[in-house]
Motif scaffolding. Structure first.
Motif, mmCIF file in Angstrom:
data_model
loop_
_atom_site.group_PDB
_atom_site.id
_atom_site.type_symbol
_atom_site.label_atom_id
_atom_site.label_comp_id
_atom_site.label_asym_id
_atom_site.label_seq_id
_atom_site.Cartn_x
_atom_site.Cartn_y
_atom_site.Cartn_z
ATOM 1 N N THR A 33 0.840 -1.198 0.000
ATOM 2 C CA THR A 33 0.000 0.000 0.000
ATOM 3 C C THR A 33 0.876 1.249 0.000
ATOM 4 O OG1 THR A 33 -1.680 -1.247 1.200
ATOM 5 C CG2 THR A 33 -1.909 1.151 1.188
ATOM 6 N N THR A 34 1.938 1.213 0.787
ATOM 7 C CA THR A 34 2.888 2.326 0.800
ATOM 8 C C THR A 34 3.471 2.557 -0.588
ATOM 9 O OG1 THR A 34 3.423 1.818 3.090
ATOM 10 C CG2 THR A 34 4.999 3.183 1.882
ATOM 11 N N ALA A 35 3.817 1.461 -1.256
ATOM 12 C CA ALA A 35 4.377 1.591 -2.606
ATOM 13 C C ALA A 35 3.371 2.235 -3.546
ATOM 14 C CB ALA A 35 4.792 0.211 -3.138
ATOM 15 N N PHE A 36 2.116 1.875 -3.382
ATOM 16 C CA PHE A 36 1.056 2.480 -4.218
ATOM 17 C C PHE A 36 0.976 3.989 -3.987
ATOM 18 C CE2 PHE A 36 -3.720 3.261 -4.472
ATOM 19 C CZ PHE A 36 -3.756 3.374 -5.858
ATOM 20 N N ILE A 37 0.957 4.372 -2.711
ATOM 21 C CA ILE A 37 0.918 5.806 -2.365
ATOM 22 C C ILE A 37 2.155 6.515 -2.911
ATOM 23 C CG2 ILE A 37 0.834 7.478 -0.452
ATOM 24 C CD1 ILE A 37 -1.720 5.801 -0.653
ATOM 25 N N ASP A 38 3.303 5.870 -2.755
ATOM 26 C CA ASP A 38 4.546 6.455 -3.273
ATOM 27 C C ASP A 38 4.474 6.625 -4.784
ATOM 28 O OD1 ASP A 38 5.554 6.545 -0.743
ATOM 29 O OD2 ASP A 38 6.931 4.858 -0.980
ATOM 30 N N ALA A 39 3.905 5.612 -5.458
ATOM 31 C CA ALA A 39 3.798 5.703 -6.921
ATOM 32 C C ALA A 39 2.923 6.883 -7.321
ATOM 33 C CB ALA A 39 3.229 4.401 -7.482
ATOM 34 N N ILE A 40 1.855 7.085 -6.580
ATOM 35 C CA ILE A 40 0.971 8.222 -6.859
ATOM 36 C C ILE A 40 1.728 9.540 -6.760
ATOM 37 C CG2 ILE A 40 -1.008 9.547 -5.937
ATOM 38 C CD1 ILE A 40 -2.260 6.814 -5.186
ATOM 39 N N SER A 41 2.623 9.597 -5.753
ATOM 40 C CA SER A 41 3.387 10.842 -5.591
ATOM 41 C C SER A 41 4.657 10.833 -6.436
ATOM 42 C CB SER A 41 3.707 11.071 -4.113
ATOM 43 O OG SER A 41 4.405 9.978 -3.602
#
Lengths: 340, 340, 340, 340, 340, 340
Positions: E304-312
């Motif tokens: 989930t963190t990676a997903f959020i990071d990808a968004i940013s």
């Protein structure tokens, strides 16, 4: 000191592989002068291979030709009595293979004659000579076990009905798993409990697997000719509230290929024979004691040495005639009460 | 269907931790209406904690105030008979804690009264409900074991004399290791052999460690007050040449902290209960079979369920009054012949 | 007897998790009246959570408001001396966290003042209370070890530099692996050898890994701020030809995550502390003795109990002021001779 | 190339079993021309068995009759010096058994004479040739260990006092566990640390078990004649803050029958010699590296080959005279400071 | 930075136990504003339990009432496409549960729309986040594996057909063992080989056990309704002569309860994923490298963190839309060529 | 019955160590009359050592001088065809070493000629004779496996490129790991699946390690001359939806030194060949069956016996010409599709 003169009766495997090599290692004390077997040609061959002067198929001829001090009786079970009696009558000390005899009465007679003649009669229960059993006895004598009150004695094979010899023939052997295997471990257990006749004996015998057949681990036996017990369970109660639970089998549907063991329960410690361990308290805490460096010993050599030592008047741990008579009486009673 | 109304007699740990929780899991079939204990304050407290309406210190008061279909008897051994008889007389089904009673005569009377009243009398030998024992029985029924002829039944603790309760008090308990532990494993063994009275019983009992004291693993007991057996070894021969060797102990100088096991020897296969394995032949070769995924089950729940099922007329594997009477007779005979 | 009144100095983790819970379990003998910490808000919070009446950030205020019998000093190493001296001067018994102090002179002064005041000064070397060490001492006292002549004392972590606190700050801690970890195992070793000052001390200290950085197993430390030893090896020779080889590390390229152990070599037996075993002769054979049922104990509770017992004049095994002074002197000498 | 002519001095077991077989495997490079022993008959017999032309009991006679290029000195420790010096004076290369000599001065003289004569003087520290040590050195040279700063070197036997030979006789051997066993592992440790003289040496020696007697694992020794150390612990500090902790014993109450090992601690990795493993970081994670296929090698053959190679001017890893002098000086200092 | 607003689509177990807890741990970056499920009552209950303001059973209502930045799609497989497309059309980033879709065409469309919309579309292949796989990738990137040419990828259960949910229903799930289990390990394998479409695909599928029934280890399934593959074996050949052998099963008569593993074969080293090990050469010898201290991680939180990071805009290792389309195409081809 | 007259073609190690000793143990049925090898001197020497009358370096001379009933063809792979054809033409039965030939066409011709001549043509796939494979087949025939649908067949060495012989020479061997090792395990797998030609074949071959060099475990090979595959992975789909995954290697970066195994998956049970085990259900529970007493057998003797039995018209399990032709066709197809 002059050498003791030994004769071998019974020209089979156990003479060739166990007794003759042991005697030869004691060549500073004993010399094998003759061997007597059923088949004179094979006997002569064995004698030649081992450098033994005399070879006979008649024991009286042997005694008439050679001066013999001691005899090793390696004949089948049903001949133990005859040849041991003859040897004693000829003034010889005798080391007889186990079991002592076919009946309690025979073993009694043998012990009595030895006493009368002032000769050593001993039985080849060589498992007394393992490092483990000697250490077990030492622990008992030093008092580390306290009072020994119950023993589980096991000699159990999963599928070890011998595929050779006469092991499944009652007429020659006198029985099956009990008289062939059980006597070994029973001898050790009795040795921990003053070697007495039990007050009470219970037990059962079975022949399911022996009579049905199946996969063998010591060759294939013939289930049709099988007429002995393949398993025997017995429970012995001794004077003074002591007890032995004996289990032995040629064949039993168990996990282990073979179990040969004593579990000894004493008031201060318990002991397991193989591998040897003590279970007790040390410094107020429950403790298990292991002995990682016990040596494997040449038990036949040690038992033969004990026999020679007994002849020369030394104290030894060998199984003598009296103990053999007790053992045979117990075996006979188990067969009477528990037999098939 | 209306709910069965249950009463609990005996307000101790086993009621609180085992029976009441099991009954509550079966709330679609049974409702606990009352509990009866010696100490009315503690009993009231327990009732409140479990939401049970009635709390009594007198069983007749309980029966007069509440309509009860079934009773769980969790009293000490020496009260099993009295309260079970009273419950049966009041027309209740009874699930009684083990052992059935103090004497064979009591257990016989209990079974007879249950029969006369047409009520279920059952004993809480809940080890019958383990996955392992159920699988063992299934293998026997499917014929995979062949004829089962010998069983070694062991419930052996190294130093497990309970440091609490009345376990070392003969007057209350009726005995020691045999009546407290041995009955569990004897029940399982008898269940493999048609649950009959043996032809012959031999055995011995001991109290060396119990009377001497030492390191305890279940708290420290008082050796001065110890008046039961700390170990019991018995050998049972059954009609048709079958046999059980039973060993149980509160204290024994063995390696293992605790051994609870059956070794079952059949003509086609042998089985070990814990962990469960079969030793047999597959495709003509000697084979060992393991079952890596057996589930641990809630044995109390399963036994209580079996009791309820028995009440509603279903076939179950629960220990009923007749079997309890057989078991108690065997226990009594062992104490008579082997006791201290 | 009236309750002892206790105060806690130092409001950190070790007070909250170890000392306060231990004191509360002894509520029949002691009552915590106050806690004194650097941060008054956090201290007040802790006091409230534990139901302690007084909360202070000034020790003299505390002593003026409350009547205190004993003090637990849980401050950082560099404050052990100040607060212990102040507490003793205020007539309190003191249980001080390890190590005793930053210098040998401080520890000597602390012991002398306690003696002068007639108060108990003890250090919290709670590893003395493990079942293993108590058994080791019992074996020594019973004579089973014979004369103990050499000990290997190890407290070795592979990558256990704490990633929190001040463990890598020499000014606050006084050192690294030796003063934080080594003192524990050194205390145990000295306890086996009459707790004397060595004749000779050799040793070396290292900081390769601490200053380089790498994978941490107790969080990540900052190699730039690392100014203590990450490993210390020392060799101590005592009067009467006895010796201790001490090894301790925060970080060392070894296989094991952590080794905390003593290997004790005596003339009759050797012992290993964890897991406890004896290596000796039994019945003339080399034997290894294991203790499978040693219990894990609440070492803090046992050490706090020992402190309370010492106050009431009982003989205990707690580390007192004199031993603390000896230990600190040895630590100081190792730092002088072996330090970075 | 013509064959090198070799002579053996000392007609014992180590010549017969180790050196002569190794030389015979190198028959394309070397030929054994003579053997010289104390007992001319036994020496003649050995020479005949191995097909060696000359047999002598006087070394000068040997040198006068045979042209010898190299000598293997297999005499007892107290003769190493005399015969090596004589051989060097006769212009021979010498491979001398370990330890180099009885004193540091002797070893120094031997090294100096070899240098003066331009001959190879080497010592038979054959454990340098194991696959494990060669791999350890390779890892060090490749930089995988980083800087090696501390080594634990152990050669520890539980009850391995030799029951034969002169191992417990100080006059002949020069000492006990250190000079017989410790030198092997010390040689390996020094080889990891540039083979220098330490700045400081501490240590202790003991003889409790040796002088008391007990169960032996390498035969039974006579405690009355025992006059060497049975255990030695030493701590060596080297220039540049490096250190070795050396432990060696003939007899020590430890668990293991025998420990022969190095634990090497470097800034990048640690290594254990037996079985060989590395403890380090790989890809940023803590990693343990094992080498499952290291071969067991014929270390004597490899060391003899290295000696021959050194004679022909090749670079080898054999222990030469200079290193032998360093080792002997360290051993002497340990005896002086730590000796009984 | 203002918080990202998240919506959950699909109100089942995986939302409740995995995604919502992970998002809540990231409350400094994201806030859950709404959840949308089939059953409005259960959805409302879940929303309340987690403190989520909005609860819907219609996705368009949700988008109209709430401003949503990102959507977590936790619906059944056959709804992945519809809801992901809808979310993308509404301008949301999407983290979709695996598998990407029911067909390759759907997954291709989803990736294309995400690209067009400039939004992150990611799939929840959270096993990419284990310490073991991250280390495997690190070793590959550092060059320690050399060229990776063959991978065995296994996700094999002995009897793990789920007894709940729709796992055996092809219409809802799209398939059985391959689409439910195999995709996880295939994703990891593809990640080691540049995530390309294979040149050639071979394979077979089976349903013997699924259609027959038997003992279940994850509850009992209904063999009558079973219409998916219980096992799938496939072999993929990639451009550049690389290959993957994929094996996955719900039910297979194997020893192990479950095998989830990659065996990776490279030119310099091989690697096994669980437990992670390398098999290579170190210092010229064959070496096995183990990593004893790898941490178990919260893989959902990391993904989930990676997903959020990808968004940013950060570089992450999450499975994005393009990779999902490749994976789905491979899965579809395996079903076409190997399917039942 | 008169003795069969045998001739050996190929005078190498396999003739000397395997085939000649096996034939000599069957001296009641067969007599070796001649041996034919490339080097007449070595051939003569071998003949003399084994007491074989004829020694030749020309096969036609041999046939003209001696009357030969059967031929053992132990030549290199590239000569299997020529000599087998010649022997068949001379009216001999032939036991040919594996692989059958270099091409599928050769193997087909060989089978056809044998049929035409009415002679036995057999291949020496002696692993068919292990106790494990015979038991596996027995379980299949008895129906215990149900329908066998997938097999994993592995013959994998970590670094077992032979450092001797022609194993890395494609011209002589016809290939590498597949034709030397893989054929053994493929033969066993095909024997479980009716020995048919697959519908589809996929696969890959590699030579990274073979061409690079490295540590060898069977001697050191020369990477420059290496021109065969060091690893081969293949996937075979058979009519009726059955499949085999074949993996074989001379060199592969795996943990194990060598894996030689079959994993067989059937609808009722799975089986692992080495050590042999079954994974199935017994009495409704998942069960693992082990066979602790399987005997190691003399597989060459058993295969040679099967060949002799086949000649005398008995049913045997030997690999005959038709099966050899199928196997060779599969091998050829794998090389065509997967080859380097």
């Amino acid at each position: 000191m002059s050498l003791l003169k030994a004769a071998i009766i019974g020209g089979g495997h156990i003479a060739d592989q166990n007794h003759i090599p042991a005697l030869k290692k004691l060549s500073d004390q004993v010399k094998i002068v003759a061997v007597c077997g059923r088949d004179i040609d094979k006997t002569r061959l064995m004698a030649d291979q081992h450098g033994i002067p005399g070879a006979f198929d008649d024991i009286e001829n042997m005694f008439s030709e050679f001066d013999v001090d001691l005899v090793i009786n390696c004949t089948p079970n049903n001949l133990h009595y005859d040849y041991t009696m003859q040897a004693l009558k000829n003034g010889c000390h005798v080391l007889c293979e186990k079991p002592p005899a076919m009946t309690a009465a025979q073993a009694r007679e043998m012990a009595d004659l030895a006493k009368e003649k002032g000769k050593i009669l001993a039985y080849n229960f060589q498992r007394r000579q393992t490092s483990e059993y000697l250490l077990l006895k030492k622990c008992q004598i030093e008092g580390q076990l306290g009072e020994v009150y119950h023993i589980k004695a096991n000699y159990l094979r999963r599928r070890g009905i011998p595929g050779w010899g006469n092991f499944t023939n009652k007429t020659i052997q006198g029985g099956g798993a009990l008289i062939d295997l059980g006597v070994h471990i029973l001898d050790l257990a009795l040795g921990m409990m003053d070697y007495k006749i039990p007050d009470k004996i219970a037990g059962n015998m079975y022949d399911f697997i022996g009579k049905t057949g199946g996969k063998g681990l010591k060759g294939q036996w013939d289930p049709v000719k099988f007429d002995v017990e393949d398993a025997c369970f017995a429970y012995l109660t001794f004077p003074g509230n002591k007890s032995i639970a004996l289990s032995c089998s040629f064949a039993l549907n168990q996990k282990e290929e073979e179990i040969i063991n004593l579990e000894v329960f004493g008031s201060k410690a318990g002991a397991v024979l193989n591998p040897f361990s003590l279970h007790t308290e040390v410094a107020g805490e429950l403790a298990d004691i292991k002995f990682p460096f016990l040596e494997e010993t040449d038990v036949q050599l040690k038992n033969t040495t004990a026999f020679i030592d007994a002849i020369s008047g030394k104290e030894t741990n060998i199984c003598l005639g009296e103990e053999g008579a007790v053992l045979q009486e117990i075996v006979e009673k188990i067969y009477l009460r528990a037999g098939l």
